[in-house]
Design a protein around this motif. Structure first.
Motif, PDB file in Angstrom:
ATOM      1  N   GLU A 133       0.844  -1.181   0.000  1.00 34.30           N
ATOM      2  CA  GLU A 133       0.000   0.000   0.000  1.00 34.30           C
ATOM      3  C   GLU A 133       0.882   1.234   0.000  1.00 34.30           C
ATOM      4  N   GLY A 134       0.782   2.021  -1.081  1.00 31.80           N
ATOM      5  CA  GLY A 134       1.525   3.281  -1.121  1.00 31.80           C
ATOM      6  C   GLY A 134       0.594   4.413  -0.757  1.00 31.80           C
ATOM      7  N   CYS A 135      -0.216   4.812  -1.724  1.00 30.00           N
ATOM      8  CA  CYS A 135      -1.084   5.979  -1.528  1.00 30.00           C
ATOM      9  C   CYS A 135      -2.464   5.618  -0.996  1.00 30.00           C
ATOM     10  N   GLY A 136      -2.924   4.425  -1.308  1.00 30.15           N
ATOM     11  CA  GLY A 136      -4.283   4.041  -0.920  1.00 30.15           C
ATOM     12  C   GLY A 136      -5.352   4.794  -1.695  1.00 30.15           C
ATOM     13  N   GLY A 181      -5.308   5.013  -5.500  1.00 30.83           N
ATOM     14  CA  GLY A 181      -5.346   4.762  -6.942  1.00 30.83           C
ATOM     15  C   GLY A 181      -4.308   5.510  -7.749  1.00 30.83           C
ATOM     16  N   GLU A 182      -3.271   6.018  -7.108  1.00 28.73           N
ATOM     17  CA  GLU A 182      -2.306   6.813  -7.867  1.00 28.73           C
ATOM     18  C   GLU A 182      -0.952   6.148  -8.073  1.00 28.73           C
ATOM     19  N   CYS A 183      -0.507   5.334  -7.112  1.00 26.17           N
ATOM     20  CA  CYS A 183       0.887   4.886  -7.171  1.00 26.17           C
ATOM     21  C   CYS A 183       1.070   3.508  -7.798  1.00 26.17           C
ATOM     22  N   GLY A 184       0.044   2.679  -7.766  1.00 20.87           N
ATOM     23  CA  GLY A 184       0.133   1.360  -8.385  1.00 20.87           C
ATOM     24  C   GLY A 184       0.848   0.296  -7.559  1.00 20.87           C
ATOM     25  N   CYS A 216      -0.205  -1.317  -5.217  1.00 16.87           N
ATOM     26  CA  CYS A 216      -1.175  -2.341  -4.821  1.00 16.87           C
ATOM     27  C   CYS A 216      -1.711  -3.121  -6.017  1.00 16.87           C
ATOM     28  N   ASN A 274      -6.147  -1.663  -9.126  1.00 16.89           N
ATOM     29  CA  ASN A 274      -5.587  -1.164  -7.871  1.00 16.89           C
ATOM     30  C   ASN A 274      -6.374  -1.786  -6.719  1.00 16.89           C
ATOM     31  N   CYS A 290      -6.299  -1.244  -3.702  1.00 17.20           N
ATOM     32  CA  CYS A 290      -6.700  -0.288  -2.664  1.00 17.20           C
ATOM     33  C   CYS A 290      -8.058   0.316  -2.964  1.00 17.20           C
TER      34      CYS A 290
HETATM   35  S1  FES Z   1      -1.873   1.972  -2.910  1.00 21.47           S
HETATM   36 FE1  FES Z   1      -1.370   3.486  -4.401  1.00 21.47          FE
HETATM   37  S2  FES Z   1      -2.633   2.889  -6.037  1.00 21.47           S
HETATM   38 FE2  FES Z   1      -3.261   1.548  -4.478  1.00 21.47          FE
END
Ligand code: FES
Ligand code: FES
Lengths: 162, 272
Positions: free
Chosen positions: A38-41, A43-46, A48, A58, A60
């Motif tokens: 989990e990066g951003c939670g 939908g931006e970082c990918g 997940c 994604n 998340c």
């Molecule tokens: S945690 Fe970043 S896109 Fe899902």
């Protein structure tokens, strides 16, 4: 609480889960598959990225209840046989992993990409990983690893010109 | 997600509408979830009931007929739209804008209808659909209404949709099918960011029209221009219509400037 069932990397899981939990959290915290990050939670970082019913998404942004009855592939499935997948090996050879946080999501995105384009061009790779942040490598090593894994690099690491 | 809610996945539109009429504002409709789940996580939305409409077969409908037009059901994803042949063939502006929307992963979940219902000033689907004179088909337990998209979005993230209503589909009349078109979007990084500003252009029968995102509280459609109108005149009309703001992405001056740049590029590209 709702009872859900899904297949992850070929194994069937059945769980009683809270309806408000994301698939990402259930995978990591209830099933114990912590490969997916989990990066951003949002939908931006990918980080997940997983494959659900054949398409990369994604995790998340999916509720675990929404995944009821689906087939899921996560990074853990890549080396299920006990050996790294060809793309994982290429990542290793090309130093495409530094902190490693983006790697599980990146690998799943690339798995989907290679299903669509078995020999992707450099542009297709760049386009393909648009949804995956990597803050370490500068992406170049990742692109080279994919070119190598698909037989498009010369021995010395030079890109083959047709 | 720390906020708790109960989840319902009705199998028919009637069932979904009954739930909505019972729960009203306490309910939120879930389709792709790419806005709703982000908002719940951020505490901006706190529904008690989440009603997932993806199990309703008729909301998956996607069809095009040159006589009847294009129907995009509420649960059709952006990638499904892009893969549907008539889109690339006949609705170039939708195709171009869809391909610019977020990332490949997100496009597998996000829906054009959701993009409209979220009504963000930067929604990629809005200005192209405004150019195409799209209508929004809205259903509730005892009524169906059609609202022109330009009247559907009323402000920043606000629409005419009542809590008991669901958008069943977007309807695009065949009027502009086959029209030459283009879409230009400025973002700081490909894929990872909201649009800074975007311009759509659709050419049709001796005239052309321009839609603009992220330069006013709502997406804009400018009045039609006759073919051959000088670039400066179009740029002036656009500058008058927009009311851009400063934000973390850029200044209002830069936004206004880029609207002008994109108008010029699109007019060249499309030959308006
Ligand atoms: S945690 Fe970043 S896109 Fe899902
Ligand atoms: S290796 Fe660190 S983010 Fe990609």
């Amino acid at each position: 609480m709702k009872r859900v069932q899904f297949t992850i990397n070929g194994d069937l899981y059945e769980r009683e889960i809270h309806e408000h939990r994301t698939l990402l959290h259930v995978l990591r915290e209830e099933i114990g598959l912590t490969g997916t990050k989990e990066g951003c939670g949002a939908g931006e970082c990918g980080a997940c990225t997983i494959i659900m019913n054949g398409v990369p998404i994604n995790a998340c942004l999916v509720l675990a209840v929404e995944a009821d009855g689906t087939e899921i592939e996560t990074v853990e499935g890549e080396s299920k046989s006990g050996r790294l997948s060809p793309v994982q090996e290429a990542f290793d050879r090309h130093h495409a992993v530094q902190c490693g946080f983006c790697t599980p999501g990146m690998l799943m995105t690339i798995k989907d990409l290679l299903q669509r384009y078995p020999k992707p061009s450099r542009e297709q790779i760049i386009e393909g990983i648009e949804g995956n942040f990597c803050r370490c490598t500068g992406y170049e090593q990742i692109i080279e690893a994919v070119l190598d894994a698909t037989g498009q690099l010369e021995e010395k690491g030079e890109i083959k010109h047709a | 997600m720390t906020h708790e809610f109960s989840y319902h996945a009705p199998g028919s539109l009637d069932e979904a509408l009954a739930l909505l009429s019972e729960y009203g504002e306490k309910a939120a409709v879930l389709s792709g979830g790419t806005d709703l789940l982000v908002n719940i996580r951020a505490g901006l939305s706190r529904p008690e009931y989440v009603i997932d409409i993806k199990k309703i077969p008729e909301l998956k409908a996607l069809s095009y007929d040159p006589e009847d037009g294009l129907h995009i059901g509420a649960c059709v994803t952006v990638n499904e739209l892009l893969e549907y042949e008539p889109i690339a063939e006949s609705f170039a502006v939708l195709y171009a804008a869809g391909a610019e929307l977020a990332t490949h992963q997100l496009r597998h979940r996000a829906t054009p209808v959701g993009n409209i219902v979220t009504a963000s000033p930067c929604g990629d689907m809005s200005s192209p659909l405004l150019c195409l004179e799209a209508e929004v088909v809205i259903v509730s337990q005892n009524s169906t209404r059609r609202v022109a998209l330009r009247e559907f979005i009323t402000g920043v993230k606000t629409t005419v949709l009542a809590p008991t209503e669901i958008v069943k589909e977007i309807f695009v009349p065949p009027t502009y099918a086959g029209a030459q078109a283009g879409y230009q979007k400025l973002k700081r990084i490909k894929g990872h960011d909201l649009g800074v500003v975007a311009v759509a252009l659709v050419k049709h029968n001796g005239s052309f029209r321009i839609g603009i995102n992220s330069a006013a509280p709502t997406p804009l459609l400018l009045p039609d221009f006759a073919a051959g109108t000088p670039v400066e005149e179009v740029q002036k009309a656009a500058a008058k219509a927009i009311s851009p703001i400063d934000d973390v992405r850029c200044t209002k001056e830069y936004r206004a400037f880029m609207v002008g740049v994109y108008i010029e590029r699109l007019m060249k590209e499309v030959g308006a």
